[in-house]
Scaffold this motif. Structure first.
Motif, PDB file in Angstrom:
ATOM      1  N   GLY A 291       0.642  -1.601   0.372  1.00  0.00           N
ATOM      2  CA  GLY A 291       0.095   0.193  -0.315  1.00  0.00           C
ATOM      3  C   GLY A 291       0.731   0.712   0.098  1.00  0.00           C
ATOM      4  N   LEU A 292       0.438   2.301   1.238  1.00  0.00           N
ATOM      5  CA  LEU A 292       1.261   3.182   1.316  1.00  0.00           C
ATOM      6  C   LEU A 292       2.463   3.473   2.340  1.00  0.00           C
ATOM      7  CD1 LEU A 292       1.578   5.815   0.321  1.00  0.00           C
ATOM      8  CD2 LEU A 292       0.739   6.212   1.869  1.00  0.00           C
ATOM      9  N   ILE A 293       3.654   3.664   1.991  1.00  0.00           N
ATOM     10  CA  ILE A 293       5.087   3.804   3.187  1.00  0.00           C
ATOM     11  C   ILE A 293       4.948   4.426   3.840  1.00  0.00           C
ATOM     12  CG2 ILE A 293       6.905   3.611   4.103  1.00  0.00           C
ATOM     13  CD1 ILE A 293       7.365   0.851   1.741  1.00  0.00           C
ATOM     14  N   ALA A 294       4.332   5.588   4.747  1.00  0.00           N
ATOM     15  CA  ALA A 294       4.908   7.171   4.792  1.00  0.00           C
ATOM     16  C   ALA A 294       5.283   7.278   6.947  1.00  0.00           C
ATOM     17  CB  ALA A 294       3.623   6.893   5.289  1.00  0.00           C
ATOM     18  N   ASP A 295       6.566   7.941   6.671  1.00  0.00           N
ATOM     19  CA  ASP A 295       7.572   7.734   7.708  1.00  0.00           C
ATOM     20  C   ASP A 295       7.345   9.942   8.363  1.00  0.00           C
ATOM     21  OD1 ASP A 295       8.708   9.926   5.434  1.00  0.00           O
ATOM     22  OD2 ASP A 295      10.488   9.912   6.215  1.00  0.00           O
ATOM     23  N   ILE A 296       7.325   9.603   9.340  1.00  0.00           N
ATOM     24  CA  ILE A 296       7.733  10.874  10.369  1.00  0.00           C
ATOM     25  C   ILE A 296       8.843  11.047  10.196  1.00  0.00           C
ATOM     26  CG2 ILE A 296       6.306  11.846  12.542  1.00  0.00           C
ATOM     27  CD1 ILE A 296       4.651   9.991  12.178  1.00  0.00           C
ATOM     28  N   GLN A 297       8.846  12.477  10.350  1.00  0.00           N
ATOM     29  CA  GLN A 297       9.998  12.830  11.266  1.00  0.00           C
ATOM     30  C   GLN A 297      10.335  13.774  12.009  1.00  0.00           C
ATOM     31  OE1 GLN A 297      13.532  12.508   9.441  1.00  0.00           O
ATOM     32  NE2 GLN A 297      12.103  11.101   7.864  1.00  0.00           N
ATOM     33  N   PRO A 298      11.513  13.639  12.637  1.00  0.00           N
ATOM     34  CA  PRO A 298      11.626  14.784  14.127  1.00  0.00           C
ATOM     35  C   PRO A 298      10.610  16.059  13.665  1.00  0.00           C
ATOM     36  CG  PRO A 298      13.705  13.475  13.874  1.00  0.00           C
ATOM     37  CD  PRO A 298      12.969  13.940  12.590  1.00  0.00           C
ATOM     38  N   PRO A 299       9.780  16.607  14.670  1.00  0.00           N
ATOM     39  CA  PRO A 299       9.014  17.950  14.358  1.00  0.00           C
ATOM     40  C   PRO A 299      10.299  19.271  13.988  1.00  0.00           C
ATOM     41  CG  PRO A 299       8.269  17.182  16.872  1.00  0.00           C
ATOM     42  CD  PRO A 299       9.546  16.089  15.823  1.00  0.00           C
ATOM     43  N   GLU A 300      10.002  20.034  13.444  1.00  0.00           N
ATOM     44  CA  GLU A 300      10.693  21.322  13.208  1.00  0.00           C
ATOM     45  C   GLU A 300      10.325  21.981  14.537  1.00  0.00           C
ATOM     46  OE1 GLU A 300       8.537  20.718  10.656  1.00  0.00           O
ATOM     47  OE2 GLU A 300       9.922  19.268   9.822  1.00  0.00           O
ATOM     48  N   MET A 301      11.019  23.270  14.880  1.00  0.00           N
ATOM     49  CA  MET A 301      11.226  24.061  15.656  1.00  0.00           C
ATOM     50  C   MET A 301       9.630  24.699  15.780  1.00  0.00           C
ATOM     51  SD  MET A 301      12.025  25.805  18.522  1.00  0.00           S
ATOM     52  CE  MET A 301      11.575  27.612  18.825  1.00  0.00           C
ATOM     53  N   GLU A 302       8.804  25.379  14.871  1.00  0.00           N
ATOM     54  CA  GLU A 302       7.793  25.815  14.662  1.00  0.00           C
ATOM     55  C   GLU A 302       7.075  24.941  15.343  1.00  0.00           C
ATOM     56  OE1 GLU A 302       5.825  28.667  13.389  1.00  0.00           O
ATOM     57  OE2 GLU A 302       8.125  29.178  14.314  1.00  0.00           O
ATOM     58  N   THR A 303       6.639  23.441  14.938  1.00  0.00           N
ATOM     59  CA  THR A 303       5.555  22.553  15.063  1.00  0.00           C
ATOM     60  C   THR A 303       5.888  22.014  16.920  1.00  0.00           C
ATOM     61  OG1 THR A 303       6.411  21.363  12.912  1.00  0.00           O
ATOM     62  CG2 THR A 303       5.175  20.257  14.565  1.00  0.00           C
ATOM     63  N   ARG A 304       6.983  21.960  16.802  1.00  0.00           N
ATOM     64  CA  ARG A 304       7.418  21.214  18.160  1.00  0.00           C
ATOM     65  C   ARG A 304       7.199  22.839  19.155  1.00  0.00           C
ATOM     66  NH1 ARG A 304      12.303  21.132  16.710  1.00  0.00           N
ATOM     67  NH2 ARG A 304      13.419  22.978  18.184  1.00  0.00           N
ATOM     68  N   LEU A 305       6.567  23.989  19.075  1.00  0.00           N
ATOM     69  CA  LEU A 305       6.198  24.626  19.433  1.00  0.00           C
ATOM     70  C   LEU A 305       4.600  24.967  19.461  1.00  0.00           C
ATOM     71  CD1 LEU A 305       7.667  27.983  18.885  1.00  0.00           C
ATOM     72  CD2 LEU A 305       7.674  27.613  21.240  1.00  0.00           C
ATOM     73  N   ALA A 306       4.602  24.161  17.995  1.00  0.00           N
ATOM     74  CA  ALA A 306       2.936  24.644  18.522  1.00  0.00           C
ATOM     75  C   ALA A 306       2.445  23.472  18.931  1.00  0.00           C
ATOM     76  CB  ALA A 306       2.472  23.881  17.252  1.00  0.00           C
ATOM     77  N   ILE A 307       3.112  22.232  19.553  1.00  0.00           N
ATOM     78  CA  ILE A 307       2.614  21.214  19.486  1.00  0.00           C
ATOM     79  C   ILE A 307       2.204  21.175  21.546  1.00  0.00           C
ATOM     80  CG2 ILE A 307       3.640  19.279  21.118  1.00  0.00           C
ATOM     81  CD1 ILE A 307       4.820  18.484  18.696  1.00  0.00           C
ATOM     82  N   LEU A 308       3.772  22.105  21.797  1.00  0.00           N
ATOM     83  CA  LEU A 308       3.657  22.341  23.114  1.00  0.00           C
ATOM     84  C   LEU A 308       2.782  23.851  23.873  1.00  0.00           C
ATOM     85  CD1 LEU A 308       7.112  23.674  24.328  1.00  0.00           C
ATOM     86  CD2 LEU A 308       6.539  22.110  25.989  1.00  0.00           C
ATOM     87  N   LYS A 309       2.690  24.281  22.997  1.00  0.00           N
ATOM     88  CA  LYS A 309       1.170  25.267  23.393  1.00  0.00           C
ATOM     89  C   LYS A 309       0.256  24.292  23.311  1.00  0.00           C
ATOM     90  CE  LYS A 309       2.970  29.275  22.295  1.00  0.00           C
ATOM     91  NZ  LYS A 309       3.166  30.480  21.325  1.00  0.00           N
ATOM     92  N   LYS A 310      -0.322  23.605  22.354  1.00  0.00           N
ATOM     93  CA  LYS A 310      -1.845  22.451  22.682  1.00  0.00           C
ATOM     94  C   LYS A 310      -1.903  21.731  23.735  1.00  0.00           C
ATOM     95  CE  LYS A 310      -4.831  20.821  19.681  1.00  0.00           C
ATOM     96  NZ  LYS A 310      -5.095  20.544  18.170  1.00  0.00           N
ATOM     97  N   LYS A 311      -0.687  20.960  23.803  1.00  0.00           N
ATOM     98  CA  LYS A 311      -0.844  19.833  25.060  1.00  0.00           C
ATOM     99  C   LYS A 311      -1.055  21.439  26.423  1.00  0.00           C
ATOM    100  CE  LYS A 311       0.988  16.648  23.165  1.00  0.00           C
ATOM    101  NZ  LYS A 311       0.172  15.663  22.742  1.00  0.00           N
TER     102      LYS A 311
END
Ligand code: ADP
Ligand code: MG
Length: 469
Positions: A291-311
């Motif tokens: 089917g489909l193979i999809a990878d996940i990479q470590p998040p960038e700074m912006e994403t890390r900030l957004a994750i923190l805010k969300k949590k």
């Protein structure tokens, strides 16, 4: 049920979001107290692990604030404490030392054991848990960013149309990057759209354990039936663990074929791509790639900030921008660690009844041996440059163009461009609303002069050394 645990619950209710309170705290049952240890019961292994991992500190802190003395908490799965409970005999007179607050638990007795009610019609949350899903791992709680966008989109497509788009979906990536979260999000969304869908979530180890149980009890038919006839969406976490386990692979091969051939959706996660899976037979690895193979990479700074805010928002924590910036820039490779840092700091802050301060965060990172990325901000640059030249920050941000001011201003603009991630227009804005061409010109000029001017180079290094402090 009475007193202390109720009071603790009320306290907890003020410290976490109502969503979290409903999902995690409300159904915790007080079982008994044993000295300074409170024994609490939860429904299953999953709850237990989740609470232990995320909320133990918080519960202990609340308990402590209610009881007025340190208390330890032990979490058990329903029934786990039944045999060991020194159930206080009801006829006994109350203990003489009623002054000790920690004894109050003893007078509460054991929580009425809830009869296991056969759920005919399950509520949505029950359905989620019943399907082996973590209600927190929904799409709503997931922050998409460049590092995970592709996988996120694939998961959403699958949740909209299980079995019809990509089958199987194979997600791979490093530890703590959101693979399990997305896997569960698929299941939750499928159930939200169709509560009758039969979603099964398990790790490859659980698959193996069930297989072993089936073999031991000579009940392979029901083992097979539950996957092959009772499952519309199979979510297998950490498939890499079947590596080297031949009979598990054999059985999984047949399960896979049966589900795949009847158009059922399969999603798997792994720490490696199918090609790199050690000890996994070729016929499985090739199927994983169908089917489909999809990878996940470590998040960038912006994403890390957004994750923190969300949590922080989900957990009802106040998180200032400066603290968020420090955490997101220091804890980089793993979202679980990032989240854990926030949870622990949040618990500490709750406990001390303050917001999370920069000082607390620095202290914590130091304790955990996490190197703190220096925070170089435009304000800091302006301050340091102004101090060095004996002028004020207001001068630098102002519009006077005498050399004594315009030169330091240019240095500060150059340093801002070099040491922060801000754009020319943003730097201009922070320098009292200057045009981006002014910033650009200052940067160009210094880039041209610096390689040929030793004393200017020396000055720059000195300023940079101060910035790093
Ligand atoms: P993995 O399975 O890849 O090891 P998990 O899915 O268990 O990682 O994620 C670890 C923790 O980080 C979980 O609590 C999860 O909710 C959180 N997490 C990871 N990525 C994200 C994201 N993009 N947005 C929100 N939370 C995330
Ligand atoms: Mg995982």
């Amino acid at each position: 049920m009475t007193d202390i645990w109720q009071a603790t619950l009320s306290d907890l209710e003020t410290k976490v979001s109502s969503h979290n309170f409903e999902s995690w705290f409300k159904n915790i049952q007080f079982h008994h107290q044993d000295g300074k240890t409170a024994h609490l019961e939860v429904a299953d292994e999953f709850y237990k692990a989740w609470i232990e991992e995320n909320y133990l500190d918080l519960i202990e802190a609340s308990l402590r604030s209610v009881v007025g003395a340190p208390m330890d908490v032990v979490i058990g799965i329903k029934g786990a404490f039944d045999e060991v409970t020194p159930t206080p005999a009801p006829a006994e007179p109350p203990p003489a030392r009623t002054t000790s607050q920690t004894d109050l638990f003893a007078s509460m007795g054991a929580a009425p054991s809830q009869e296991a009610t056969a759920a005919v019609e399950m509520s949505f949350p029950e359905l989620i848990v019943h399907s082996g899903l973590n209600p927190r791992y929904s799409f709503e709680e997931f922050v998409a960013g460049p590092s995970n966008q592709f996988t996120h989109a694939a998961c959403q497509a699958i949740a909209d149309n299980p079995g019809k788009t990509y089958n199987p979906l194979f997600i791979f990536g490093g530890v703590g990057l959101g693979k399990t979260h997305l896997l569960h999000a698929v299941g939750i969304e499928v159930l939200r759209k169709n509560p009758h869908a039969r979603v099964m979530t398990l790790s490859s180890e659980e698959f193996m354990n069930q297989l072993i149980t089936g073999l031991r009890q000579k009940d392979m038919n029901s083992f097979r039936a539950q996957f092959r006839n009772n499952c519309d969406v199979l979510l297998i976490d950490d498939i890499q663990f079947i590596g080297g386990k031949d009979s598990t692979q054999e059985e999984f091969f047949h399960t896979f074929n049966a589900l795949f051939n009847s158009g059922k959706q399969i999603v798997m996660t792994s720490d490696k791509s199918p090609k790199e899976l050690p000890g996994v037979e070729e016929r499985l690895r090739s199927r994983f790639s169908w089917g489909l193979i999809a990878d996940i990479q470590p998040p960038e700074m912006e994403t890390r900030l957004a994750i923190l805010k969300k949590k922080a928002e989900t957990d009802g924590l106040h998180l200032g921008d400066d603290v968020a910036l420090l955490l997101a820039s220091s804890v980089r490779s793993n979202v679980r660690e990032l989240e854990g840092t926030l949870v622990r700091l949040g618990a500490q802050a709750n406990f001390m009844n303050t917001p999370i301060t920069l000082e607390m965060a620095r202290e914590y990172l130091k304790r955990m041996n996490i190197e703190q990325t220096r925070q170089i901000t435009i304000d800091k640059i302006i301050r340091i440059v102004a101090e060095h030249f004996g002028i004020s920050a207001a001068d630098i941000k102002g519009s006077r163009r005498t050399r004594a001011i315009s030169e330091p201003r240019q240095y500060a603009m150059y340093l801002s461009r070099k040491h922060t991630e801000h754009s020319y227009p943003e730097i201009g804005r922070q320098f009292g609303g200057k045009d981006h061409t002014t910033v650009l010109a200052a940067c160009r000029k210094l880039e041209r002069l610096l390689p040929n001017d030793d004393s200017m180079g020396h000055l720059m290094r000195e300023l940079e050394a101060q910035l790093e402090r």
